[in-house]
Design a protein around this motif. Structure first.
Motif, PDB file in Angstrom:
ATOM      1  N   GLN A 264     -23.412   1.308 -12.859  1.00 25.57           N
ATOM      2  CA  GLN A 264     -22.154   2.061 -12.784  1.00 25.57           C
ATOM      3  C   GLN A 264     -21.289   1.602 -13.964  1.00 25.57           C
ATOM      4  O   GLN A 264     -20.347   0.839 -13.823  1.00 25.57           O
ATOM      5  N   ILE A 265     -21.634   2.115 -15.137  1.00 21.09           N
ATOM      6  CA  ILE A 265     -21.146   1.534 -16.383  1.00 21.09           C
ATOM      7  C   ILE A 265     -19.658   1.751 -16.621  1.00 21.09           C
ATOM      8  O   ILE A 265     -19.048   1.034 -17.413  1.00 21.09           O
ATOM      9  N   ALA A 266     -19.057   2.760 -15.985  1.00 18.56           N
ATOM     10  CA  ALA A 266     -17.644   3.040 -16.233  1.00 18.56           C
ATOM     11  C   ALA A 266     -16.714   2.191 -15.370  1.00 18.56           C
ATOM     12  O   ALA A 266     -15.502   2.249 -15.532  1.00 18.56           O
ATOM     13  N   LEU A 267     -17.278   1.414 -14.466  1.00 23.00           N
ATOM     14  CA  LEU A 267     -16.436   0.570 -13.622  1.00 23.00           C
ATOM     15  C   LEU A 267     -15.749  -0.503 -14.464  1.00 23.00           C
ATOM     16  O   LEU A 267     -16.217  -0.878 -15.538  1.00 23.00           O
TER      17      LEU A 267
ATOM     18  N   ILE B 163     -12.572   1.268  -9.888  1.00 20.27           N
ATOM     19  CA  ILE B 163     -13.273   0.389  -8.950  1.00 20.27           C
ATOM     20  C   ILE B 163     -14.266   1.173  -8.093  1.00 20.27           C
ATOM     21  O   ILE B 163     -14.773   0.666  -7.101  1.00 20.27           O
ATOM     22  N   GLY B 164     -14.525   2.436  -8.464  1.00 20.47           N
ATOM     23  CA  GLY B 164     -15.584   3.202  -7.826  1.00 20.47           C
ATOM     24  C   GLY B 164     -15.247   3.824  -6.496  1.00 20.47           C
ATOM     25  O   GLY B 164     -16.143   4.155  -5.725  1.00 20.47           O
ATOM     26  N   THR B 165     -13.979   4.026  -6.199  1.00 16.10           N
ATOM     27  CA  THR B 165     -13.596   4.604  -4.910  1.00 16.10           C
ATOM     28  C   THR B 165     -13.605   6.127  -5.001  1.00 16.10           C
ATOM     29  O   THR B 165     -12.623   6.752  -5.381  1.00 16.10           O
ATOM     30  N   VAL B 166     -14.755   6.719  -4.645  1.00 20.08           N
ATOM     31  CA  VAL B 166     -14.898   8.178  -4.704  1.00 20.08           C
ATOM     32  C   VAL B 166     -15.525   8.755  -3.442  1.00 20.08           C
ATOM     33  O   VAL B 166     -15.799   9.947  -3.378  1.00 20.08           O
TER      34      VAL B 166
ATOM     35  N   ASN C  18     -18.523   8.067  -2.106  1.00 20.87           N
ATOM     36  CA  ASN C  18     -19.970   7.905  -1.982  1.00 20.87           C
ATOM     37  C   ASN C  18     -20.431   6.844  -2.972  1.00 20.87           C
ATOM     38  O   ASN C  18     -19.662   6.378  -3.799  1.00 20.87           O
ATOM     39  N   ASN C  19     -21.696   6.471  -2.883  1.00 24.73           N
ATOM     40  CA  ASN C  19     -22.177   5.333  -3.664  1.00 24.73           C
ATOM     41  C   ASN C  19     -23.087   5.719  -4.827  1.00 24.73           C
ATOM     42  O   ASN C  19     -23.790   4.878  -5.369  1.00 24.73           O
ATOM     43  N   SER C  20     -23.137   6.980  -5.213  1.00 24.54           N
ATOM     44  CA  SER C  20     -24.001   7.360  -6.320  1.00 24.54           C
ATOM     45  C   SER C  20     -23.436   6.821  -7.627  1.00 24.54           C
ATOM     46  O   SER C  20     -22.218   6.806  -7.826  1.00 24.54           O
ATOM     47  N   PRO C  21     -24.302   6.354  -8.540  1.00 28.53           N
ATOM     48  CA  PRO C  21     -23.810   5.809  -9.810  1.00 28.53           C
ATOM     49  C   PRO C  21     -22.959   6.798 -10.589  1.00 28.53           C
ATOM     50  O   PRO C  21     -21.922   6.429 -11.139  1.00 28.53           O
ATOM     51  N   ASP C  22     -23.378   8.068 -10.642  1.00 26.08           N
ATOM     52  CA  ASP C  22     -22.618   9.054 -11.406  1.00 26.08           C
ATOM     53  C   ASP C  22     -21.222   9.252 -10.836  1.00 26.08           C
ATOM     54  O   ASP C  22     -20.245   9.361 -11.577  1.00 26.08           O
ATOM     55  N   ALA C  23     -21.121   9.314  -9.506  1.00 25.72           N
ATOM     56  CA  ALA C  23     -19.815   9.525  -8.875  1.00 25.72           C
ATOM     57  C   ALA C  23     -18.893   8.347  -9.153  1.00 25.72           C
ATOM     58  O   ALA C  23     -17.721   8.519  -9.493  1.00 25.72           O
ATOM     59  N   ALA C  24     -19.409   7.129  -9.020  1.00 28.27           N
ATOM     60  CA  ALA C  24     -18.575   5.952  -9.245  1.00 28.27           C
ATOM     61  C   ALA C  24     -18.116   5.881 -10.699  1.00 28.27           C
ATOM     62  O   ALA C  24     -16.997   5.446 -10.988  1.00 28.27           O
ATOM     63  N   ASN C  25     -18.961   6.317 -11.608  1.00 25.15           N
ATOM     64  CA  ASN C  25     -18.580   6.278 -13.015  1.00 25.15           C
ATOM     65  C   ASN C  25     -17.432   7.230 -13.318  1.00 25.15           C
ATOM     66  O   ASN C  25     -16.699   7.036 -14.287  1.00 25.15           O
ATOM     67  N   SER C  26     -17.274   8.279 -12.523  1.00 29.17           N
ATOM     68  CA  SER C  26     -16.213   9.252 -12.767  1.00 29.17           C
ATOM     69  C   SER C  26     -14.990   9.035 -11.882  1.00 29.17           C
ATOM     70  O   SER C  26     -14.079   9.852 -11.858  1.00 29.17           O
TER      71      SER C  26
END
Length: 328
Positions: free
Chosen positions: A299-302, A245-248, A250-258
């Protein structure tokens, strides 16, 4: 007779139910029987609580497990118990962003609530445990949680005549203090930690006046436009599955994907379980809502369950928050 709803038909109903002109719209009466079936609270009497055949619930075992849950003798230094991170007054959380480690440095995770776990299939934020017996064992062994030594724990408890007698009552077929019996008793107690009935339960049971018009509009958003039900379904308001669910932080797409895949928490007593998310990074329900409103298509991995982009008016935000507060 209870209704049977497939995942695909449920999602179709969600989007049909999502068409609300204002935050004060009434839920569609045609679909309410479906939602009431999905969210209906089960029989939570002692005889109906799910338990494994190897560890059936008995009053003596539950009583013993409750005492062990608060017993600091299960920790290495006699200062910690299960209740250190799971306080009853906080819906069995601890109110901290991250639970305190023994060394004061190690980053533990946010303590999840223990309510309604008898019906859960997976436990811990990463869903690594499949039973309450497995869950109850791990914090005792963890070097930064309780750091307990089973031989030391058994010696301590065996030196207590009253505790020895309670084990004899709870386990008449094997009336001794063992690691297995300690864990079985704690797990039995945890199965009885059931959230109290709320106005939402009265509404689901058929009392249309239990929720205000604003709260009912929030419920309609929950099962419709906002898509909350795609993860928070069932009477516990959790699908029990893990999602990104993108809880990392920060809001960068790469970070949320991981971001890690985290088990969906139940939402019962949500007002008492702040701060939120596995890392405790969101202090309020308003911040949780803001998090989902910021998620983006790239954020394709969400999790595909998430509505992206999610757009809610201020009135809709107020309605959704009003509904969530009916879960307490």
């Amino acid at each position: 007779m209870r209704l049977s709803v497939t995942v695909s038909s449920l999602l179709t109903l969600c989007f049909q139910f999502a068409q609300i002109p204002t935050a004060h719209a009434e839920p569609s009466p045609d679909l309410m029987p479906v939602w009431r079936d999905i969210f209906m609270r089960p029989d939570t009497s002692l005889a109906a609580i799910p338990s494994p055949t190897a560890n059936p619930l008995t009053p003596a075992k539950i009583l013993l497990g409750g005492k062990l849950f608060f017993d600091t003798r299960l920790s290495a230094d006699n200062t910690r118990s299960c209740a250190t991170c799971h306080e009853p007054a906080r819906a069995f959380t601890d109110g901290r962003q991250r639970s305190t480690a023994i060394d004061g440095k190690t980053q533990l995770l946010n303590a999840p609530s223990l309510f309604n776990l008898a019906w859960a299939k997976n436990l811990f934020h990463d869903a690594r445990a499949s039973s309450l017996e497995d869950q109850a064992r791990q914090p005792v062994n963890h070097p930064q949680e309780m750091a307990g030594s089973w031989s030391q724990i058994i010696d301590r408890l065996s030196a207590d005549p009253a505790m020895t007698a309670e084990f004899q009552d709870a386990f008449p077929e094997e009336p001794v203090i063992t690691q297995q019996n300690i864990i079985a008793a704690i797990a039995a107690y945890e199965r009885t930690l059931i959230s109290p009935k709320t106005r939402f339960d009265r509404f689901i049971a058929g009392d249309d006046l239990a929720l205000s018009a604003l709260e009912q509009a929030g419920f309609r958003l929950f099962v419709g436009k906002a898509g909350c039900i795609s993860c928070h379904s069932g009477w516990r308001l959790s699908d029990g599955k893990v999602h990104n669910i993108g809880t990392v932080g920060n809001n960068s797409p790469d970070a949320a994907n991981s971001a890690p895949r985290i088990r969906t928490p139940g939402l019962r007593h949500i007002a008492k379980t702040a701060p939120y998310m596995h890392d405790g990074s969101l202090p309020t329900l308003q911040r949780v809502m803001a998090h989902y409103l910021k998620l983006r298509q790239n954020q394709i991995a969400l999790s595909p369950n998430l509505v992206r982009p999610l757009r809610l008016s201020d009135a809709e935000k107020d309605a959704l928050l009003a509904f969530l507060r009916t879960l307490d």
